[in-house]
Design a protein around this motif. Structure first.
Motif, mmCIF file in Angstrom:
data_model
loop_
_atom_site.group_PDB
_atom_site.id
_atom_site.type_symbol
_atom_site.label_atom_id
_atom_site.label_comp_id
_atom_site.label_asym_id
_atom_site.label_seq_id
_atom_site.Cartn_x
_atom_site.Cartn_y
_atom_site.Cartn_z
ATOM 1 N N GLY A 103 -63.819 25.017 -53.908
ATOM 2 C CA GLY A 103 -62.714 25.096 -52.959
ATOM 3 C C GLY A 103 -61.784 23.903 -53.029
ATOM 4 N N ARG A 104 -62.187 22.838 -53.739
ATOM 5 C CA ARG A 104 -61.346 21.645 -53.864
ATOM 6 C C ARG A 104 -60.100 21.964 -54.675
ATOM 7 N N SER A 105 -58.971 21.456 -54.235
ATOM 8 C CA SER A 105 -57.701 21.704 -54.902
ATOM 9 C C SER A 105 -57.060 20.370 -55.260
ATOM 10 N N VAL A 106 -56.648 20.216 -56.527
ATOM 11 C CA VAL A 106 -56.086 18.956 -57.016
ATOM 12 C C VAL A 106 -54.750 19.237 -57.676
ATOM 13 N N ARG A 107 -53.710 18.597 -57.163
ATOM 14 C CA ARG A 107 -52.384 18.829 -57.725
ATOM 15 C C ARG A 107 -52.260 18.175 -59.097
ATOM 16 N N ASN A 108 -51.427 18.731 -59.926
ATOM 17 C CA ASN A 108 -51.092 18.198 -61.237
ATOM 18 C C ASN A 108 -50.758 16.711 -61.130
ATOM 19 N N VAL A 109 -51.428 15.873 -61.930
ATOM 20 C CA VAL A 109 -51.255 14.417 -61.808
ATOM 21 C C VAL A 109 -49.901 13.964 -62.325
ATOM 22 N N LEU A 110 -49.198 14.809 -63.067
ATOM 23 C CA LEU A 110 -47.880 14.450 -63.597
ATOM 24 C C LEU A 110 -46.755 15.084 -62.785
ATOM 25 N N ALA A 111 -47.034 15.374 -61.525
ATOM 26 C CA ALA A 111 -46.046 16.042 -60.676
ATOM 27 C C ALA A 111 -44.759 15.246 -60.532
ATOM 28 N N ALA A 112 -44.813 13.933 -60.722
ATOM 29 C CA ALA A 112 -43.603 13.111 -60.576
ATOM 30 C C ALA A 112 -42.521 13.523 -61.566
ATOM 31 N N HIS A 113 -42.894 14.134 -62.689
ATOM 32 C CA HIS A 113 -41.888 14.570 -63.669
ATOM 33 C C HIS A 113 -41.035 15.716 -63.144
ATOM 34 N N LEU A 114 -41.468 16.342 -62.059
ATOM 35 C CA LEU A 114 -40.703 17.452 -61.481
ATOM 36 C C LEU A 114 -39.774 16.988 -60.361
ATOM 37 N N ASP A 115 -39.497 15.711 -60.321
ATOM 38 C CA ASP A 115 -38.587 15.182 -59.309
ATOM 39 C C ASP A 115 -37.238 15.902 -59.387
ATOM 40 N N GLU A 116 -36.765 16.366 -58.240
ATOM 41 C CA GLU A 116 -35.535 17.159 -58.195
ATOM 42 C C GLU A 116 -34.268 16.312 -58.148
ATOM 43 N N GLY A 117 -34.420 14.988 -58.204
ATOM 44 C CA GLY A 117 -33.244 14.131 -58.227
ATOM 45 C C GLY A 117 -32.478 14.273 -59.543
ATOM 46 N N GLY A 118 -31.240 13.869 -59.530
ATOM 47 C CA GLY A 118 -30.421 13.974 -60.734
ATOM 48 C C GLY A 118 -29.723 15.318 -60.827
ATOM 49 N N PRO A 119 -29.147 15.622 -61.995
ATOM 50 C CA PRO A 119 -28.428 16.896 -62.160
ATOM 51 C C PRO A 119 -29.341 18.081 -61.882
ATOM 52 N N ALA A 120 -28.782 19.096 -61.245
ATOM 53 C CA ALA A 120 -29.585 20.265 -60.897
ATOM 54 C C ALA A 120 -30.014 21.024 -62.142
ATOM 55 N N ARG A 121 -29.123 21.091 -63.138
ATOM 56 C CA ARG A 121 -29.431 21.785 -64.395
ATOM 57 C C ARG A 121 -29.223 20.801 -65.543
ATOM 58 N N PHE A 122 -30.020 20.940 -66.579
ATOM 59 C CA PHE A 122 -29.959 20.004 -67.696
ATOM 60 C C PHE A 122 -30.584 20.672 -68.917
ATOM 61 N N ARG A 123 -30.531 19.965 -70.036
ATOM 62 C CA ARG A 123 -31.217 20.429 -71.239
ATOM 63 C C ARG A 123 -32.429 19.536 -71.475
ATOM 64 N N LEU A 124 -33.297 19.997 -72.364
ATOM 65 C CA LEU A 124 -34.530 19.248 -72.604
ATOM 66 C C LEU A 124 -34.242 17.847 -73.116
ATOM 67 N N THR A 125 -33.166 17.661 -73.854
ATOM 68 C CA THR A 125 -32.825 16.328 -74.362
ATOM 69 C C THR A 125 -32.541 15.349 -73.240
ATOM 70 N N ASP A 126 -32.140 15.851 -72.073
ATOM 71 C CA ASP A 126 -31.860 14.975 -70.933
ATOM 72 C C ASP A 126 -33.147 14.513 -70.244
ATOM 73 N N ARG A 127 -34.196 15.329 -70.318
ATOM 74 C CA ARG A 127 -35.459 14.967 -69.669
ATOM 75 C C ARG A 127 -36.632 15.346 -70.576
ATOM 76 N N PRO A 128 -36.780 14.656 -71.712
ATOM 77 C CA PRO A 128 -37.853 14.990 -72.666
ATOM 78 C C PRO A 128 -39.248 14.766 -72.104
ATOM 79 N N GLU A 129 -39.351 13.982 -71.018
ATOM 80 C CA GLU A 129 -40.670 13.747 -70.422
ATOM 81 C C GLU A 129 -41.308 15.023 -69.891
ATOM 82 N N LEU A 130 -40.517 16.080 -69.725
ATOM 83 C CA LEU A 130 -41.092 17.344 -69.255
ATOM 84 C C LEU A 130 -42.114 17.910 -70.243
#
Length: 742
Positions: A127-154
């Motif tokens: 029943g334990r639930s653990v969020r993805n440890v790399l969730a910080a990469h999904l920060d919604e700050g910055g441009p709403a839409r982009f290409r992968l070259t803008d955020r390769p850390e994804l």
């Protein structure tokens, strides 16, 4: 045309498929279709799909004539899909409540990107639930839409198909399909992200990723794991066919090496006899696709080099040496801990033979937490009223900043901590000190407790194993026998605790020191607290503070706070003190009118800053009524709670405010203003008279005069009637907050 097509491949997941499909059908967002693809499953997946298709026209059951594997099954589902966006959900996973609404809102807000990436939480069989440890990469700050070259850390996120929504027109225009075999996500996700004209992210957990104990295909020992080589061949073929994607070749090369290394290191995937062949294939792929340029962490340089060279024996020797080194380090750490533990015990025994320090007092609260609660109120009053006293506070180093100047900080488990426990005359706590404590003749131990008990406590839990959770009752009673004084806020607490904690201590029915602040804080200070917490001027702040559920292994929010703030309107904000909302499985980024105060150390501060309280069975309600502000109880699961934990009286017949048995009823209570009406005030006044007879702002002083100064004459100090007490007032406000009746 539906907004979403949710494609669910099903093969040997009959135990989980109901939960998967129910999680979609229960979504608040209704504009979707479900395509269940029965991949010729030998179990009941096919009949289950048919059952759902009969019940709901949005469900289509597609039966494949033979087992094709996960990739082709998804292709078959795409062939039937008609939605604007494709969402893939494995048959043993589930969507979180309101996930589709959240995804739809983000797609609209970002202008319909080709791909929307969202988050997931791993859910274990416990029943334990653990969020993805790399969730910080999904920060919604910055441009709403982009290409992968803008955020390769994804690309560091888990490269699976089911944590993304795909615009169907984009997928069809590019001709993307899934290949057969294991690791079919690899030649889908990388090309899709590299080709997407627009990508957006959603910082929200939308998928519960089930971690099955056994039966997961990728954890099965099989030579089918060799399919990974074909999948990377497809990735590099895609890049080579599109010169504009050449910049991704070094990145894919490093990702491939990492993937091969992880597979080879796993002991439960490759049959032993095939490991050498796998390593040779990996080395060949490395030589074929080698493209320098992507940075490699130092710890991986040697491993990657040996893999490229095909030096399997050296690679295995290095891995074995690293594992041996890890075991040696762990063993050495265990030896150090044992030696230190023995030294601490010896040190404590020596200190117990030295004289007590008559002016020393040690305080602690809530299992070593920060400076808070009744112990903190008493400690402050001791420094004010007792000349020459030396006080110390036991808490973790992370909370040391909360300890006031002039009070010594003691970290638990240190030599200084055990010295203080052995030689201080006064010991004050609202929980239990370390079980190794030896109460000395001449020491005075004051137990302040945490609030007024509604739920069953102490030895009354003997016949409630779900709530007791393995409590050592013999150790509990040994701890109780060390008490000299037990502080009580009201006659109810006295009667409950003298039965539940039987021993020879003296009960001090003096009120609750932690509630003194409610009678000694002015409107200007309250205004400052509200500003510090970020409460907008003129807003009505509702403090939401539910309690722990003993009958649940995993704590889940009982109230949809986002829906609550939408119903209430922009003049309301919610202070959410609910640890489960901040946990790894939390649903989404905070709503602008939901202020997460789960980590705030002082509940008294939160109470002072709020206009009203929403709770369930938390003891905070007994303290909060001191403020004479509205309380609303949300008791949707009262039968289950009482069956598991038990309560000392029926809170529904004697509540501190209006009671809601369900979420919609609670919304109505606020929409109609019933939460702050005359009936609410009547209930609150009766509750306050019964449970706060001694709370007047001087409880800590009464305790200090009796315990530390030995005064008995004139104690307890006279307590003014409820009508003459003046709790902290809210600052004058313009707007909705000013109208709150108290």
């Amino acid at each position: 045309m539906p907004r979403f097509s949710v494609i669910v491949p099903a093969f040997r997941v009959q135990a989980y498929l109901h939960a998967c499909l129910d999680s979609v059908l229960a979504q608040s967002f209704k504009d979707y279709e479900i395509v269940v693809v029965d991949d010729c499953s030998p179990d009941a997946c096919g009949p289950i799909a048919d059952e759902y298709a009969r019940r709901d026209p949005r469900v289509t059951a597609l039966h494949l004539p033979r087992n094709t594997g996960l990739g082709p099954a998804r292709n078959a589902g795409m062939g039937r899909a008609a939605g604007d966006y494709l969402i893939f959900l494995d048959g043993d996973d589930t969507l979180l409540p309101d996930a589709l609404q959240t995804i739809a809102d983000r797609i609209d807000a970002t202008g319909e990107p080709d791909v929307l990436m969202y988050d997931y939480a791993r859910t274990y069989w416990t029943g334990r639930s653990v969020r993805n440890v790399l969730a910080a990469h999904l920060d919604e700050g910055g441009p709403a839409r982009f290409r992968l070259t803008d955020r390769p850390e994804l690309l560091q996120l888990l490269m699976v198909v089911w944590n993304k929504a795909y615009r169907r027109a984009f997928i069809e225009a590019e001709g993307f399909t899934f290949p057969p075999g294991y690791y079919e996500d690899t030649p889908w996700t990388y090309p899709v992200l590299m080709s997407a004209g627009s990508i957006a992210v959603l910082d929200a957990v939308c998928v519960s990723y089930r971690q099955r104990r056994r039966g997961n295909i990728l954890s099965t020992t099989s030579e089918k794991h060799f399919d990974v080589f074909d999948q990377y061949d497809r990735v590099f073929a895609f890049i080579d066919a599109r010169p504009e994607l050449a910049l991704w070749r070094p990145v894919m090369f490093r990702r491939m090496l990492d993937h091969f290394s992880a597979l080879f290191a796993s002991r439960d995937r490759l049959p032993h006899h095939s490991r050498a062949a796998f390593f040779r294939r990996a080395a060949a792929s490395c030589r074929r696709y080698r493209t320098p340029g992507a940075p490699v962490p130092r710890r991986a340089l040697l491993r990657h080099g040996l893999l490229r060279l095909g030096a399997r024996r050296t690679y295995q020797a290095l891995s074995g040496a690293q594992r041996l080194g890890g075991r040696l380090r762990r063993g050495s750490a265990a030896v150090r801990r044992a030696v230190r533990g023995a030294a601490l015990r010896a040190h404590y025994r020596i200190q117990l033979r030295l004289p007590l320090r008559s002016r020393d007092a040690v305080f602690a609260a809530r299992g070593g937490g920060g400076y808070t609660g009744s112990p903190a109120a008493i400690e402050a009053k001791v420094r004010e009223l007792v000349p020459g006293v030396r006080t110390a506070w036991i808490c973790r180093s992370v909370d040391a900043h909360t300890v006031p100047t002039g009070t010594r900080h003691l970290a638990p488990g240190t030599f200084a901590h055990w010295t203080a426990l052995a030689r201080s005359t006064y010991l004050v706590n609202d929980a239990a000190f370390d079980r190794g404590l030896v109460k000395r003749r001449g020491q005075v131990l004051l137990q302040t407790h945490e609030g007024t008990p509604l739920r069953t406590v102490g030895t009354d839990l003997l016949d409630r194993p779900a709530a007791a959770r393995g409590t050592d009752f013999e150790q509990l009673l040994r701890s109780v026998d060390t008490w000299d004084f037990s502080l009580s806020a009201n006659p109810h607490s006295t009667l409950v605790r003298e039965r539940a904690y039987p021993s020879a201590y003296l009960t001090l029915e003096y009120g609750s020191p932690r509630n003194d602040v409610y009678h000694r804080t002015g409107p200007a200070d309250v205004a400052r607290l509200r500003e510090t917490l970020g409460i907008p001027a003129g807003s009505t702040a509702l403090l939401y503070a539910p309690t722990h559920r003993d009958y649940r292994r995993v704590q889940r929010p009982a109230l949809d706070l986002e829906r609550l703030v939408r119903v209430l309107g922009p003049q309301f904000v919610v202070l959410a003190r609910a640890p489960q909302l901040a946990g790894p499985g939390g649903h989404r980024a905070p709503h602008p009118r939901i202020i997460d105060v789960s980590g705030h150390r002082s509940v008294e501060t939160l109470a002072l800053a709020s206009d009203a309280l929403i709770t369930d069975y938390a003891s905070l309600m007994f303290d909060y009524v001191n403020l004479d502000r509205p309380v609303v109880l949300h008791l949707a699961d009262i039968e289950a709670y009482e069956a598991a934990r038990g309560t000392y009286f029926d809170i529904t017949t004697f509540p501190p405010g209006i009671v809601a048995r369900g979420q919609d009823e609670l919304f109505d209570i606020f929409a109609t203003g019933h939460w702050r009406g005359s009936r609410s005030a009547e209930l609150r006044a009766a509750f306050r008279a019964r449970f706060c007879p001694y709370d007047d702002g001087y409880a800590a002083e009464r305790v200090v005069r009796r315990v530390f100064l030995g005064e008995t004459d004139g104690l307890p100090l006279p307590v003014p009637s409820a009508a003459r007490r003046t709790p902290a007032a809210l600052p004058a406000q313009d707007g909705a907050g000013a109208g709150v009746k108290r």
